[in-house]
Write an enzyme that holds these catalytic residues in place. Sequence first.
Site, PDB file in Angstrom:
ATOM      1  N   TYR A  15       0.857  -1.195   0.000  1.00  0.00           N
ATOM      2  CA  TYR A  15       0.000   0.000   0.000  1.00  0.00           C
ATOM      3  C   TYR A  15       0.890   1.241   0.000  1.00  0.00           C
ATOM      4  CZ  TYR A  15      -2.909   3.802   1.586  1.00  0.00           C
ATOM      5  OH  TYR A  15      -3.536   5.016   1.669  1.00  0.00           O
ATOM      6  N   GLU A  43      -3.643   7.687  -3.800  1.00  0.00           N
ATOM      7  CA  GLU A  43      -3.425   6.378  -3.212  1.00  0.00           C
ATOM      8  C   GLU A  43      -3.166   5.332  -4.298  1.00  0.00           C
ATOM      9  OE1 GLU A  43      -5.961   4.840   0.413  1.00  0.00           O
ATOM     10  OE2 GLU A  43      -6.867   4.134  -1.441  1.00  0.00           O
TER      11      GLU A  43
END
Lengths: 293, 387
Positions: B108, B196
């Site tokens: 991530y 993101e």
Amino acid sequence: MAILVNRKTRVLTQGITGAVGQFHTRICKEYGTQMVAGVTPGKANSTFEGIPVFHTVARAVEATDANASVIYVPPSVAADAIMEAAEAGVELILCITEGIPIRDMVRVKRYLQGKSSSFIGPNCPGIITPGECKIGIMPGQIYRPGPVGVVSRSGTLTYEAVDQLSRLELGQSTCVGIGGDPVRGMGFIEILKLFNEDPATRAVVMIGEIGGSAEEEAAVWIKANMRKPVTGFIVGQTAPSGKRMGHAGAIISGGKGTAKDKVDALKKAGVRMASSPAVIGQTVKEVLRESGH
Amino acid sequence: MNVHEYQAKEILARYGVSVPKGRVASTPEEVWTVARELGAPCVIKAQIHAGGRGKAGGIKLAQTPEEAKALAQEIIGKKLVTHQTGPTGRVVKRVLVEQQFDIEHEWYLGVALDTSASLPSVMACAEGGVEIEEVARKSPEKIMREVIDTPDGLLPFQVRRLAYGLGLPYEKGALFFPLIQGLVRGFIDCDCMLAEINPLVFTSQGELVALDAKMNFDSNALFRHPEIVALRDTDEEDQKEIQASKIGLSYIALEGNIGCMVNGAGLAMATMDIIKLCGGEPANFLDVGGGASKDKVAQAFKIVLSDQRVQGVLVNIFGGIMRCDVIAEGIVEAAREMKITVPLVVRLQGTNGELGKKLLSESNLRVISADTMAEAAEKIVKAVNQF
């Protein structure tokens, strides 16, 4: 005594010739605030309500000894206005403007490091020491001089709380709106520190809202340092997650910044939490009675 | 403001972030064409502004263009209900057709504002594809953070620290460096609230690729980004919220049945809270702002009333800059165009409060008046229960 502003404060308005700047400069002057200068690039050598207008903040400060500035300019140019005031050495800068991009405020925060100015806002109602000095857009008639300090992220909810206090004959030492944006100038802790040292303040009301972690951080500071009783209220208990509730900073993201977390943290720090927005004044009264005032 | 995955990937690709080869398509035929161009097994991803698409059946793997077309038929034009869309779901208008990868590892990577530091901050987690909010709640120690404290983005040592922390093989540093700096640059240049990459994957072919991307932009900064405004998909937003934002009002639809019109965001939230404390459920958040005109108040009031679920309305005004008489005039004007059939409780306090009350009582409207916020909330909850 009070904090940050009093009858000696000399205020200049940045954006004095705009509709909002004119309106509030006039009302603050009527309240008794010393409105000594205005700044609008291109409008020097004119006056507004007898107040001289200058091209630059530096020139206005030099000519009038203004030591506080209030900013009503549009969001796209507000960051520059704040930095101009800081560069000119203005002691207290308040930015009322709503809608300033966060990136601009990040830049302002960095610029202010190492400068001597205190900065409040943006997206805030301003500051008032009742009976002495009102800088900003709050309705002056609801405030009374007295012993309660108020610090809040909200505008109209603060008016509501102040009105409750005044009706219970609990006046205010100084009321500070720190603003509803996620990147702001002075926070809860800085204002609480000042109230802690101010002889005129006997109790404090702190109004927070969902989003960010300023209330949780303040709770830690209060537990370790605060010598005066604090009454709190956190708004947004019913706000859904992931939605920005009007204020840019009022958003629960990733399960963080909920009203419950903040209420719990403040309760743990010994802050008396009002059970409803309608009983903030009443709660302060009880707290003051119990603490022997 | 949110954008679709394919739009976020297009933006990030411009900043040097490697993304899968592929293209957006809005018909099964187009999907077939794109799949054939890609020439290998592909992925079909529903494009809606909500997470949780995979679990909800919005992401499918296809081996051939024909299979891709058949799968697209099951997705395009259909409603997709994920845990983020609410029970009504969203209609899928487009799908992103992309090349498939053999994934060796996933991570991530995200950039968001760190409000404590008042600076943007990079977050990284050695577990990819997970919901970062879940990780933040359950095991915050798994998330590495690096605050961006220079106009140039992360400093090289910070990038190294993240790379080591993620367990990235040393020789992949040459790929990681431009990718993370591209993400940071994109975040800053585009005035993002969030950028993101989840997951960031390391493929068996030795590439580092942004398999999924999400961007959210600061609505206060859109005035300087017409190219981002052009990406707005209003079908993904609540129609009443769009209507309200057009006239400069802040409106958010909620699940309850008591409509609210309030001045100021804090007082608006407080009004919702006190309705709940009195046993009711607010239908919306609505801040009419400080200097609203009579027309704006009327339009705001009509937006509240246009919600079919609303069975009562509470107007709560603490007039400072906002004058109560203007609020009253606005309500009267709105009522002329739109019949008010539900109970209406009005609390007007502050500037010109008495005048406002007089204007309402002289109109033919059936208004239940209240002096305090608590009284107002009790009255509307009671009236709605009896309605």
